[in-house]
Design an enzyme around this catalytic site. Structure first.
Site, PDB file in Angstrom:
ATOM      1  N   LYS A 236     -15.348 -17.845   9.011  1.00 36.84           N
ATOM      2  CA  LYS A 236     -16.032 -16.572   9.234  1.00 36.84           C
ATOM      3  C   LYS A 236     -15.732 -15.583   8.113  1.00 36.84           C
ATOM      4  O   LYS A 236     -16.584 -14.797   7.714  1.00 36.84           O
ATOM      5  CB  LYS A 236     -15.614 -15.989  10.582  1.00 36.84           C
ATOM      6  CG  LYS A 236     -16.796 -15.949  11.505  1.00 36.84           C
ATOM      7  CD  LYS A 236     -16.532 -15.658  12.927  1.00 36.84           C
ATOM      8  CE  LYS A 236     -15.937 -14.348  13.288  1.00 36.84           C
ATOM      9  NZ  LYS A 236     -15.844 -14.192  14.754  1.00 36.84           N
TER      10      LYS A 236
ATOM     11  N   LYS B 216     -14.404 -24.080   2.366  1.00 35.92           N
ATOM     12  CA  LYS B 216     -14.123 -24.355   3.782  1.00 35.92           C
ATOM     13  C   LYS B 216     -14.939 -23.412   4.673  1.00 35.92           C
ATOM     14  O   LYS B 216     -15.015 -22.210   4.393  1.00 35.92           O
ATOM     15  CB  LYS B 216     -12.624 -24.126   4.013  1.00 35.92           C
ATOM     16  CG  LYS B 216     -12.148 -24.345   5.418  1.00 35.92           C
ATOM     17  CD  LYS B 216     -10.660 -23.991   5.462  1.00 35.92           C
ATOM     18  CE  LYS B 216     -10.160 -23.668   6.808  1.00 35.92           C
ATOM     19  NZ  LYS B 216      -9.781 -24.348   7.829  1.00 35.92           N
TER      20      LYS B 216
ATOM     21  N   LYS C  61       0.824  -1.216   0.000  1.00 29.63           N
ATOM     22  CA  LYS C  61       0.000   0.000   0.000  1.00 29.63           C
ATOM     23  C   LYS C  61       0.857   1.265   0.000  1.00 29.63           C
ATOM     24  O   LYS C  61       0.336   2.368   0.144  1.00 29.63           O
ATOM     25  CB  LYS C  61      -0.906   0.020   1.237  1.00 29.63           C
ATOM     26  CG  LYS C  61      -2.070  -0.943   1.141  1.00 29.63           C
ATOM     27  CD  LYS C  61      -3.091  -0.709   2.247  1.00 29.63           C
ATOM     28  CE  LYS C  61      -2.510  -0.963   3.629  1.00 29.63           C
ATOM     29  NZ  LYS C  61      -3.475  -1.132   4.701  1.00 29.63           N
TER      30      LYS C  61
END
Ligand code: TRP
Length: 331
Positions: A203, A200, A119
């Protein structure tokens, strides 16, 4: 004497069935063979969780989750990292023997640096010393209890190797096996639990089946499983279907064989397959959910369990610190 296993649990809220089958259940199995210890790594969590309310709740949720899943605090030692001040004293001791270069090589730190570089940000932007020294605190967690085996996922193996390195440097310095060298217990063939979309369960993919969702929400989630466009009549292949893969986790061979033959015969639509899955998931999770709700309804009792665990853990931790102080000349 039984060997010691140590399981570190990073508090993250909303446990899902991937956590349950992939981590919680196999870790609880260890109690059969080992002198098993489990702890909530709440100071590790502080590196990333700065909202006190969220951290406070998450610690209780994850503790309640493990208890509801079958952790027996009378048979094992279950405590919070933050309740064992000796861990932080040992961390300071280990720091003196840990090469900064070793920490530079830690995957999590390197990934954060690389992201900053990509970045064009400052190399160390957003990186706190807790993240940088994470492996040293983890080594202290492990070493303080003379752990023989530490069950971890593949992503944590490097941390165990670092704990070994640090302990070896210390043992070499004092010319004696003052610290036990821990081993990683990696589950090689642990089945990947598929999520709602077939990837898979994780979250970060937003494809999880929560462990403690109320019945209605659980059913709704299961109905969201992605399926192909096969018609009701078409014969279906159970081996290529995540509904069936999930079904297998909750059923015995008899039930699996019978659903597989219904799949192959054709005539069962995806909606019915999901209903069947919901039935067996709910059958298994209802008692766990009820226990979880009961534990969460009495936080003082939960805290007492953790406190009692800490009382069992502290003398062991204190003995290691004492041993170290003596050999280091700080007694
Ligand atoms: N780093 C582990 C994780 O992210 C949690 C952890 C902290 C741990 N200390 C530990 C695991 C000691 C095993 C032993 O999951």
């Amino acid at each position: 004497m039984k060997k010691v296993s140590l399981t570190g649990i990073k508090p993250t809220g909303d446990l899902h069935i991937g956590n349950y089958f992939g981590a919680i259940k196999p870790a609880l199995e260890l109690a059969k063979e080992y002198d098993a210890r489990y702890f909530i790594a709440d100071y590790h969590a502080l590196n990333t969780m700065k909202d006190p309310k969220e951290l406070n709740t998450t610690i209780r949720q994850v503790a309640a989750g493990w208890l509801a899943s079958g952790l027996d605090p009378d048979k094992v030692i279950f405590y919070r990292q933050s309740s064992i001040p000796e861990v932080f004293e040992l961390t300071t001791m280990l720091m003196s023997f840990t090469a900064k270069g070793l920490m530079n090589r830690a995957h999590a730190y390197k990934a954060a640096v690389q992201e900053n570089n990509e970045k064009n940000d400052d190399t160390d932007a957003g990186i706190n010393m807790g993240l940088f020294t994470y492996p040293i605190l983890m080594a202290a967690d492990i070493i303080i209890f003379d752990s023989d085996i530490v069950p971890v996922g593949k992503d944590q193996v490097q941390h165990i190797e670092m704990a070994q390195d640090i302990a070896q440097v210390i043992n070499a310095n004092y010319g004696t096996q003052i610290l036990k060298i821990p081993q990683a217990g990696v589950q090689e063939d642990s089945a990947v639990i598929p999520g709602l979309d077939g990837r898979k369960m994780s979250k970060s993919y937003n494809n999880v089946i929560p462990l403690f969702a109320p019945e209605k929400a659980l059913r709704k989630t299961i109905m969201r499983i992605t399926t192909n466009s096969q018609t009701v009549e078409e014969p279906k292949n159970p081996d290529e279907c995540q509904i069936f893969q999930l079904y297998k986790l909750f059923t015995d061979e008899n039930e699996q064989t019978s659903l597989a033959s219904v799949y192959r015969a054709g005539g069962m639509g995806w909606g019915n397959a999901k209903e069947e899955l919901f039935r067996v998931v709910n059958r298994c999770l209802s008692p766990i959910r009820e226990r979880y709700d009961a534990i969460m309804a009495d936080i003082p009792a939960l805290d007492k369990i953790l406190e009692q665990g800490a009382e069992k853990a502290r003398p062991i931790a204190a003995a290691t610190v004492k041993r170290f102080r003596k050999i280091a000349g700080i007694d």
